[in-house]
Write a protein that holds these residues in place. Structure first.
Motif, PDB file in Angstrom:
ATOM      1  N   MET A 110       0.837  -1.199   0.000  1.00 47.75           N
ATOM      2  CA  MET A 110       0.000   0.000   0.000  1.00 47.75           C
ATOM      3  C   MET A 110       0.877   1.257   0.000  1.00 47.75           C
ATOM      4  O   MET A 110       0.580   2.232  -0.688  1.00 47.75           O
ATOM      5  CB  MET A 110      -0.880  -0.033   1.246  1.00 47.75           C
ATOM      6  CG  MET A 110      -1.979   0.984   1.256  1.00 47.75           C
ATOM      7  SD  MET A 110      -2.799   0.893   2.867  1.00 47.75           S
ATOM      8  CE  MET A 110      -4.473   0.741   2.394  1.00 47.75           C
ATOM      9  N   ALA A 111       1.964   1.215   0.756  1.00 48.35           N
ATOM     10  CA  ALA A 111       2.843   2.383   0.852  1.00 48.35           C
ATOM     11  C   ALA A 111       3.480   2.698  -0.498  1.00 48.35           C
ATOM     12  O   ALA A 111       3.608   3.870  -0.878  1.00 48.35           O
ATOM     13  CB  ALA A 111       3.919   2.145   1.911  1.00 48.35           C
ATOM     14  N   VAL A 112       3.863   1.667  -1.236  1.00 47.32           N
ATOM     15  CA  VAL A 112       4.467   1.903  -2.560  1.00 47.32           C
ATOM     16  C   VAL A 112       3.411   2.481  -3.505  1.00 47.32           C
ATOM     17  O   VAL A 112       3.664   3.470  -4.208  1.00 47.32           O
ATOM     18  CB  VAL A 112       5.086   0.608  -3.132  1.00 47.32           C
ATOM     19  CG1 VAL A 112       5.625   0.849  -4.537  1.00 47.32           C
ATOM     20  CG2 VAL A 112       6.194   0.086  -2.212  1.00 47.32           C
ATOM     21  N   GLY A 131      -2.750 -16.944  -8.920  1.00 47.96           N
ATOM     22  CA  GLY A 131      -1.692 -17.010  -7.910  1.00 47.96           C
ATOM     23  C   GLY A 131      -1.272 -15.684  -7.317  1.00 47.96           C
ATOM     24  O   GLY A 131      -0.437 -15.641  -6.414  1.00 47.96           O
ATOM     25  N   GLY A 132      -1.843 -14.571  -7.836  1.00 48.43           N
ATOM     26  CA  GLY A 132      -1.499 -13.248  -7.301  1.00 48.43           C
ATOM     27  C   GLY A 132      -2.046 -13.046  -5.896  1.00 48.43           C
ATOM     28  O   GLY A 132      -2.793 -13.878  -5.382  1.00 48.43           O
ATOM     29  N   HIS A 133      -1.663 -11.927  -5.272  1.00 49.26           N
ATOM     30  CA  HIS A 133      -2.139 -11.634  -3.910  1.00 49.26           C
ATOM     31  C   HIS A 133      -3.269 -10.612  -3.957  1.00 49.26           C
ATOM     32  O   HIS A 133      -3.382  -9.845  -4.917  1.00 49.26           O
ATOM     33  CB  HIS A 133      -0.971 -11.098  -3.068  1.00 49.26           C
ATOM     34  CG  HIS A 133      -1.304 -10.957  -1.619  1.00 49.26           C
ATOM     35  ND1 HIS A 133      -1.611  -9.741  -1.036  1.00 49.26           N
ATOM     36  CD2 HIS A 133      -1.402 -11.888  -0.630  1.00 49.26           C
ATOM     37  CE1 HIS A 133      -1.861  -9.934   0.255  1.00 49.26           C
ATOM     38  NE2 HIS A 133      -1.744 -11.223   0.527  1.00 49.26           N
ATOM     39  N   PRO A 139     -10.634  -7.112  -6.549  1.00 50.59           N
ATOM     40  CA  PRO A 139     -11.741  -6.168  -6.322  1.00 50.59           C
ATOM     41  C   PRO A 139     -12.214  -6.121  -4.866  1.00 50.59           C
ATOM     42  O   PRO A 139     -12.862  -5.157  -4.469  1.00 50.59           O
ATOM     43  CB  PRO A 139     -12.860  -6.692  -7.240  1.00 50.59           C
ATOM     44  CG  PRO A 139     -12.442  -8.048  -7.692  1.00 50.59           C
ATOM     45  CD  PRO A 139     -10.956  -8.154  -7.526  1.00 50.59           C
ATOM     46  N   VAL A 140     -11.889  -7.111  -4.048  1.00 53.82           N
ATOM     47  CA  VAL A 140     -12.311  -7.048  -2.645  1.00 53.82           C
ATOM     48  C   VAL A 140     -11.289  -6.330  -1.764  1.00 53.82           C
ATOM     49  O   VAL A 140     -11.504  -6.174  -0.562  1.00 53.82           O
ATOM     50  CB  VAL A 140     -12.610  -8.451  -2.036  1.00 53.82           C
ATOM     51  CG1 VAL A 140     -13.733  -9.142  -2.796  1.00 53.82           C
ATOM     52  CG2 VAL A 140     -11.363  -9.327  -1.992  1.00 53.82           C
ATOM     53  N   ALA A 141     -10.154  -5.909  -2.344  1.00 55.10           N
ATOM     54  CA  ALA A 141      -9.107  -5.261  -1.547  1.00 55.10           C
ATOM     55  C   ALA A 141      -8.972  -3.784  -1.936  1.00 55.10           C
ATOM     56  O   ALA A 141      -9.462  -3.363  -2.981  1.00 55.10           O
ATOM     57  CB  ALA A 141      -7.778  -5.964  -1.779  1.00 55.10           C
ATOM     58  N   PHE A 142      -8.297  -3.007  -1.096  1.00 51.14           N
ATOM     59  CA  PHE A 142      -8.096  -1.576  -1.390  1.00 51.14           C
ATOM     60  C   PHE A 142      -7.474  -1.396  -2.771  1.00 51.14           C
ATOM     61  O   PHE A 142      -7.811  -0.472  -3.497  1.00 51.14           O
ATOM     62  CB  PHE A 142      -7.208  -0.915  -0.324  1.00 51.14           C
ATOM     63  CG  PHE A 142      -5.736  -1.171  -0.543  1.00 51.14           C
ATOM     64  CD1 PHE A 142      -5.141  -2.312  -0.039  1.00 51.14           C
ATOM     65  CD2 PHE A 142      -4.960  -0.288  -1.280  1.00 51.14           C
ATOM     66  CE1 PHE A 142      -3.804  -2.583  -0.267  1.00 51.14           C
ATOM     67  CE2 PHE A 142      -3.612  -0.549  -1.517  1.00 51.14           C
ATOM     68  CZ  PHE A 142      -3.039  -1.705  -1.002  1.00 51.14           C
ATOM     69  N   MET A 146      -9.237   1.155  -5.306  1.00 48.26           N
ATOM     70  CA  MET A 146      -8.650   2.486  -5.434  1.00 48.26           C
ATOM     71  C   MET A 146      -8.064   2.721  -6.828  1.00 48.26           C
ATOM     72  O   MET A 146      -7.998   3.844  -7.293  1.00 48.26           O
ATOM     73  CB  MET A 146      -7.517   2.589  -4.420  1.00 48.26           C
ATOM     74  CG  MET A 146      -7.090   3.976  -4.134  1.00 48.26           C
ATOM     75  SD  MET A 146      -7.731   4.451  -2.551  1.00 48.26           S
ATOM     76  CE  MET A 146      -6.381   3.982  -1.507  1.00 48.26           C
ATOM     77  N   TYR A 147      -7.587   1.650  -7.470  1.00 44.18           N
ATOM     78  CA  TYR A 147      -6.858   1.810  -8.716  1.00 44.18           C
ATOM     79  C   TYR A 147      -7.558   1.080  -9.851  1.00 44.18           C
ATOM     80  O   TYR A 147      -8.369   0.189  -9.627  1.00 44.18           O
ATOM     81  CB  TYR A 147      -5.413   1.293  -8.543  1.00 44.18           C
ATOM     82  CG  TYR A 147      -4.714   1.916  -7.360  1.00 44.18           C
ATOM     83  CD1 TYR A 147      -4.429   3.292  -7.351  1.00 44.18           C
ATOM     84  CD2 TYR A 147      -4.408   1.176  -6.222  1.00 44.18           C
ATOM     85  CE1 TYR A 147      -3.827   3.890  -6.249  1.00 44.18           C
ATOM     86  CE2 TYR A 147      -3.805   1.768  -5.116  1.00 44.18           C
ATOM     87  CZ  TYR A 147      -3.514   3.120  -5.134  1.00 44.18           C
ATOM     88  OH  TYR A 147      -2.937   3.721  -4.048  1.00 44.18           O
ATOM     89  N   ASN A 148      -7.189   1.468 -11.066  1.00 41.96           N
ATOM     90  CA  ASN A 148      -7.686   0.767 -12.245  1.00 41.96           C
ATOM     91  C   ASN A 148      -6.803  -0.464 -12.448  1.00 41.96           C
ATOM     92  O   ASN A 148      -5.595  -0.342 -12.630  1.00 41.96           O
ATOM     93  CB  ASN A 148      -7.598   1.718 -13.449  1.00 41.96           C
ATOM     94  CG  ASN A 148      -7.955   1.024 -14.732  1.00 41.96           C
ATOM     95  OD1 ASN A 148      -8.934   0.289 -14.788  1.00 41.96           O
ATOM     96  ND2 ASN A 148      -7.137   1.228 -15.755  1.00 41.96           N
ATOM     97  N   ILE A 149      -7.404  -1.633 -12.407  1.00 34.60           N
ATOM     98  CA  ILE A 149      -6.602  -2.864 -12.402  1.00 34.60           C
ATOM     99  C   ILE A 149      -6.583  -3.536 -13.769  1.00 34.60           C
ATOM    100  O   ILE A 149      -7.630  -3.743 -14.380  1.00 34.60           O
ATOM    101  CB  ILE A 149      -7.155  -3.870 -11.362  1.00 34.60           C
ATOM    102  CG1 ILE A 149      -7.155  -3.251  -9.974  1.00 34.60           C
ATOM    103  CG2 ILE A 149      -6.361  -5.178 -11.410  1.00 34.60           C
ATOM    104  CD1 ILE A 149      -5.806  -2.759  -9.484  1.00 34.60           C
TER     105      ILE A 149
END
Ligand code: PLP
Length: 424
Positions: A110-112, A131-133, A139-142, A146-149
């Motif tokens: 988040m800081a980066v 396999g990503g985090h 979509p269920v995480a900040f 917050m960002y366009n994924i």
């Protein structure tokens, strides 16, 4: 006669005397760890020295700011501890700058993002289903809110689709491209990520949370020096306290990253955790860490081979790391059934989606297994054979209580041969 100070006498009583409920719960957790095979790929067994530092008086100290530039007095000792953590982690991974304050891996990421992206900017990461985090754009995480994924994924052979990644990067012009994963067993081509990021003016952030311990031991490619910024947890294969770190070489990143962690996202750093991180980094710098890391990987490869022999399918065809995804469908079951049956036999795992999983995330078709914790207990290839046989026995008859109980006895016996209390 002087009267006893009641506050003080209470204050110095042991946990057992002060709070028998929590004391007993902790005892039960310790017994669980002793008698169960920990195969969750993200877990490990922290050393006594790390846990001693975690329980130290530095939990009392407020130290907003950074070593030498604090907003509070009395920081001379915590400054030394934090500087030692920074110096050791830089030595361990070969980075020039380190921020050891993030409270967790998620907060390091988040800081980066917060330092280099505005809401709505584009972030690229490996799809959660491949396999990503969660912090890489779910979509269920900040990150996903917050960002366009734009997510990249795997090819038919279940390895990263680099052509697709590059094409998507060129089309979507992301600000940050993330490498690293939570459930990908193969190596990442970090150079490709940097090259692609530079073509489109993006930052390549490697999240090495899962692989950090192997990287420290030289058995997995080191992203530091290749990726522009590297983040990690400290409690997975690295075997330290729960926490996060950010590593980088470019001085231009220094101010935005510092500002992003504090005061951007966090208040006072957890100085006792930072002291414990320093201890863990020190242990990783010892010559025997390389042996540990090598054995973690050998054990994972032995376990994957033995499970294949038993009739399971290993996603991506095997492993270059500490973890593997096991497709349990050849046994006619799903991940949820597998996790529950294994748990009844004292084998702790987590169900996990596999690429193109037809099941819902709460059911899944796979389990994720990893060897950092069992390797810390001293287990080697012969024990991996034993464990593979135990897993297969349980999953061939997941509803048969007599089978599960028999395997549970074997597992308990195996655990007592490799006590967590004998860990060096
Ligand atoms: C575990 C993990 C994280 C998050 O770490 P926490 O300490 O649980 O916040 C971030 N990224 C990856 C790739 C992980 O595996």
């Amino acid at each position: 006669m002087p009267t006893a100070n009641p506050v003080k006498s209470q204050h110095r009583r042991s946990l057992k005397e002060t709070d028998p409920s929590i004391y007993e719960i902790i005892q039960r957790e310790e017994r669980r760890q002793e008698h169960n095979l920990e195969l969750i790929a993200s877990e490990n067994i922290a050393s006594t020295a790390v846990r001693e530092a975690l329980a130290c008086v530095m939990t009392d100290k407020f130290a907003e700011g950074y070593p030498g530039k604090r907003y509070y007095g009395g920081c001379e000792h915590v400054d030394e501890a934090e500087q030692l953590a920074i110096d050791r982690v830089n030595q361990l991974f070969g980075s020039k700058f380190a921020n050891v304050q993030p409270h967790s891996g998620a907060q390091a990421n988040m800081a980066v993002y917060h330092a280099f992206m505005k809401p709505g900017d584009t972030l690229m990461g490996l799809a959660l289903s491949d396999g990503g985090h969660l912090t890489h754009g779910s979509p269920v995480a900040f990150s996903g809110q917050m960002y366009n994924i734009v997510s990249y994924g795997l090819k038919a052979d279940e390895t990263i689709d680099y052509d697709d990644l590059r094409k998507k990067a060129q089309e979507s012009k992301p600000k940050i491209i993330v490498s690293g994963a939570s459930a990908y067993s193969r190596e990442f081509d970090f150079k490709f990520f940097t090259k692609t990021a530079e073509e489109v003016g993006a930052i390549h952030m490697c999240d090495m949370a899962h692989y950090a311990g192997l990287i420290a031991g030289g058995v997995y490619p080191n992203p530091v020096g290749t990726a522009h910024i590297t983040t990690s947890t400290t409690h997975k294969s690295l075997r330290g306290p729960r926490g996060g770190i950010i590593l980088y070489d470019n001085e231009e990143y220094d101010k935005p990253l510092r500002m992003s962690v504090f005061p951007g996202l966090q208040g006072g750093p957890l100085m006792h955790v930072i002291a414990a991180k320093a201890v863990a980094f020190g242990l990783c710098l010892q010559p025997d860490w390389k042996q540990y890391a090598q054995q973690v990987k050998k054990n994972a490869q032995a376990l994957a081979a033995a499970l294949t022999q038993e009739g399971f399918r290993i996603v991506s065809g095997g492993t270059d790391s500490h973890l593997m995804l096991v497709d349990v469908r050849p046994f006619g079951i799903n991940g949820k059934v597998a996790q529950a049956a294994l748990e009844r036999a004292n084998i702790t795992t987590n169900k996990n989606t596999i690429p193109n999983d037809p099941e819902k995330p709460f059911v899944t078709s796979g389990v994720r297994l990893g060897t950092p914790a069992v390797t810390t207990r001293g287990m080697k290839e012969p024990e991996m054979q034993e464990i593979a046989a135990q897993i297969a026995t349980v999953l061939r008859a997941p509803d048969d209580d007599s089978v599960t109980s028999a395997v549970k006895e074997d597992v308990t016996a195996l655990c007592s041969r490799f006590s967590i209390h004998d860990v060096s």
